[in-house]
Design a protein around this motif. Structure first.
Motif, PDB file in Angstrom:
ATOM      1  N   SER A  59      20.111  -3.812  31.656  1.00 29.21           N
ATOM      2  CA  SER A  59      19.067  -3.740  32.696  1.00 29.21           C
ATOM      3  C   SER A  59      19.427  -2.609  33.654  1.00 29.21           C
ATOM      4  O   SER A  59      19.858  -2.822  34.796  1.00 29.21           O
ATOM      5  N   ARG A  60      19.269  -1.395  33.177  1.00 28.41           N
ATOM      6  CA  ARG A  60      19.696  -0.216  33.927  1.00 28.41           C
ATOM      7  C   ARG A  60      18.877  -0.047  35.194  1.00 28.41           C
ATOM      8  O   ARG A  60      17.662  -0.257  35.199  1.00 28.41           O
ATOM      9  N   PHE A  61      19.576   0.353  36.258  1.00 31.23           N
ATOM     10  CA  PHE A  61      18.883   0.660  37.505  1.00 31.23           C
ATOM     11  C   PHE A  61      19.708   1.690  38.263  1.00 31.23           C
ATOM     12  O   PHE A  61      20.886   1.475  38.525  1.00 31.23           O
ATOM     13  N   GLN A  62      19.074   2.799  38.590  1.00 34.89           N
ATOM     14  CA  GLN A  62      19.747   3.852  39.328  1.00 34.89           C
ATOM     15  C   GLN A  62      19.514   3.662  40.825  1.00 34.89           C
ATOM     16  O   GLN A  62      18.389   3.464  41.266  1.00 34.89           O
ATOM     17  N   GLY A  63      20.576   3.706  41.589  1.00 31.09           N
ATOM     18  CA  GLY A  63      20.423   3.619  43.040  1.00 31.09           C
ATOM     19  C   GLY A  63      20.861   2.277  43.590  1.00 31.09           C
ATOM     20  O   GLY A  63      21.409   1.425  42.900  1.00 31.09           O
ATOM     21  N   ASN A  64      20.604   2.108  44.882  1.00 30.70           N
ATOM     22  CA  ASN A  64      21.029   0.912  45.599  1.00 30.70           C
ATOM     23  C   ASN A  64      19.914  -0.117  45.672  1.00 30.70           C
ATOM     24  O   ASN A  64      18.730   0.211  45.558  1.00 30.70           O
ATOM     25  N   PHE A  65      20.302  -1.357  45.881  1.00 31.33           N
ATOM     26  CA  PHE A  65      19.339  -2.436  46.041  1.00 31.33           C
ATOM     27  C   PHE A  65      20.005  -3.584  46.773  1.00 31.33           C
ATOM     28  O   PHE A  65      21.216  -3.578  47.027  1.00 31.33           O
ATOM     29  N   ASP A  66      19.201  -4.580  47.153  1.00 30.41           N
ATOM     30  CA  ASP A  66      19.695  -5.763  47.847  1.00 30.41           C
ATOM     31  C   ASP A  66      19.766  -6.940  46.887  1.00 30.41           C
ATOM     32  O   ASP A  66      19.096  -6.966  45.851  1.00 30.41           O
ATOM     33  N   MET A  67      20.526  -7.944  47.269  1.00 28.56           N
ATOM     34  CA  MET A  67      20.600  -9.162  46.473  1.00 28.56           C
ATOM     35  C   MET A  67      19.227  -9.797  46.294  1.00 28.56           C
ATOM     36  O   MET A  67      18.930 -10.401  45.273  1.00 28.56           O
ATOM     37  N   GLU A  68      18.379  -9.657  47.301  1.00 31.21           N
ATOM     38  CA  GLU A  68      17.034 -10.229  47.227  1.00 31.21           C
ATOM     39  C   GLU A  68      16.253  -9.682  46.047  1.00 31.21           C
ATOM     40  O   GLU A  68      15.384 -10.371  45.487  1.00 31.21           O
ATOM     41  N   ASP A  69      16.562  -8.463  45.633  1.00 31.46           N
ATOM     42  CA  ASP A  69      15.845  -7.861  44.509  1.00 31.46           C
ATOM     43  C   ASP A  69      16.111  -8.608  43.204  1.00 31.46           C
ATOM     44  O   ASP A  69      15.254  -8.643  42.317  1.00 31.46           O
ATOM     45  N   HIS A  70      17.300  -9.204  43.080  1.00 33.24           N
ATOM     46  CA  HIS A  70      17.569 -10.031  41.895  1.00 33.24           C
ATOM     47  C   HIS A  70      16.553 -11.173  41.800  1.00 33.24           C
ATOM     48  O   HIS A  70      16.054 -11.491  40.716  1.00 33.24           O
ATOM     49  N   LEU A  71      16.261 -11.785  42.931  1.00 30.44           N
ATOM     50  CA  LEU A  71      15.330 -12.918  42.941  1.00 30.44           C
ATOM     51  C   LEU A  71      13.923 -12.472  42.570  1.00 30.44           C
ATOM     52  O   LEU A  71      13.213 -13.166  41.830  1.00 30.44           O
ATOM     53  N   ASP A  72      13.518 -11.306  43.056  1.00 31.94           N
ATOM     54  CA  ASP A  72      12.196 -10.783  42.692  1.00 31.94           C
ATOM     55  C   ASP A  72      12.130 -10.493  41.189  1.00 31.94           C
ATOM     56  O   ASP A  72      11.120 -10.795  40.533  1.00 31.94           O
ATOM     57  N   ASP A  73      13.203  -9.930  40.642  1.00 29.05           N
ATOM     58  CA  ASP A  73      13.250  -9.654  39.203  1.00 29.05           C
ATOM     59  C   ASP A  73      13.145 -10.946  38.393  1.00 29.05           C
ATOM     60  O   ASP A  73      12.457 -11.006  37.368  1.00 29.05           O
ATOM     61  N   LEU A  74      13.853 -11.985  38.849  1.00 28.66           N
ATOM     62  CA  LEU A  74      13.847 -13.250  38.117  1.00 28.66           C
ATOM     63  C   LEU A  74      12.486 -13.930  38.204  1.00 28.66           C
ATOM     64  O   LEU A  74      12.031 -14.558  37.241  1.00 28.66           O
TER      65      LEU A  74
END
Length: 282
Positions: A59-74
């Motif tokens: 699940s490649r992703f370039q750059g920074n993100f927040d933990m909250e983004d994991h929840l949106d992905d799920l």
């Protein structure tokens, strides 16, 4: 610091079996394939979904993100596979995300199986020396070439950082490390590491919030865990309203790879006692 990402991503997901869905969430570093100790067994009766989280595995992703983004992905993953309700099994970071999912979407999460995790994660890992890193590298390379070789375990493994991840230095545990840990470690992105470290530095603590989780929960704890201590995991179990816990002596953070048969038997027993977790009739 908070990073703003604008969209979810499609997660590479390992799917096995048929039946009621069980979402299996890996830790850091990890990948969906590192959950095979659970999915190989549970997929005989259920349908297991083990995604590579954002920035992990494929699940490649370039750059920074927040933990909250994991929840949106799920959330997107559940929509993608039309999963209205599911049991969530989470190991370490995956367990934290599992609790967050139960808080965000209680109508969707029918039960939680939480492994080596905590709502307020606390670790007591000793300082790491150059010798630790050297022996870990040697033990890891040899173990890749000859998984579970007792000579390597006794000569380098027990003197490496593996001694804080496992207590039972069995060939079986080292085979899991060779098959499921090394590639996951190499595929973990810097952004994924930053997201986790940012959450830890901010003093992540959902101890009071998890009292609002009403689904049945099972907490599995390694008594000698130095990454997320047994005390912090057991504190989590005390704050979950409908929770059963097991603390296993002489095991650490990778306890499912140390005592897989016992862990899976205790999960099976809990599932029998809590049929509502998989929407089965009483």
């Amino acid at each position: 610091m908070s990073y703003q990402t604008t969209k979810t991503i499609n997660l590479n997901t390992h799917i096995k079996g048929q039946g009621f869905p069980i979402l299996c969430l890996h830790g850091h570093p990890g990948s969906g394939s590192s959950m095979s100790v659970f999915t190989n067994h549970l997929s005989k009766r259920f349908q297991t979904f083990a995604p590579d989280l954002r920035g992990y595995g494929k699940s490649r992703f370039q750059g920074n993100f927040d933990m909250e983004d994991h929840l949106d992905d799920l959330e997107r993953l559940l929509e993608q596979y039309k999963i209205e309700k599911c049991l969530v099994l989470g190991w370490s970071l995956g367990g934290i995300l599992a609790m967050e999912m139960a808080l965000r979407s209680p109508e969707r999460v029918t039960g939680l199986i939480l492994v080596a995790t905590a709502a307020k994660p606390y670790g007591n890992h000793p300082p790491i020396s150059w010798q630790d890193n050297l022996f870990t590298a040697i033990a890891g390379i040899i173990n890749l070439i000859k998984p579970g070789w007792r000579w390597n375990i006794n000569t380098f493994g027990k003197r490496s950082l593996f001694r804080y991840l496992i207590q039972k230095h069995t060939p079986q545990a080292y085979r899991y490390i060779a098959n499921d840990a090394v590639s996951a470690y190499l595929q973990t992105s810097a952004g994924a590491t930053r997201a986790l470290m940012q959450a830890i530095r901010s003093g992540y603590d959902k101890t009071s919030e998890i009292q609002n989780i009403h689904c049945p929960s099972l907490v599995l704890v390694g008594a000698e865990d130095r990454h997320i201590t047994a005390n912090s995991s057991l504190e989590t179990s005390r704050n979950l309203k409908y929770c059963q816990s097991h603390c296993y002596q002489n095991t650490a953070h990778l306890l499912p790879w140390e005592i897989p048969d016992l862990i899976l038997a205790d999960i099976d027993s809990w599932l029998v006692k809590h049929p509502q977790a998989t929407c089965q009739p009483n």
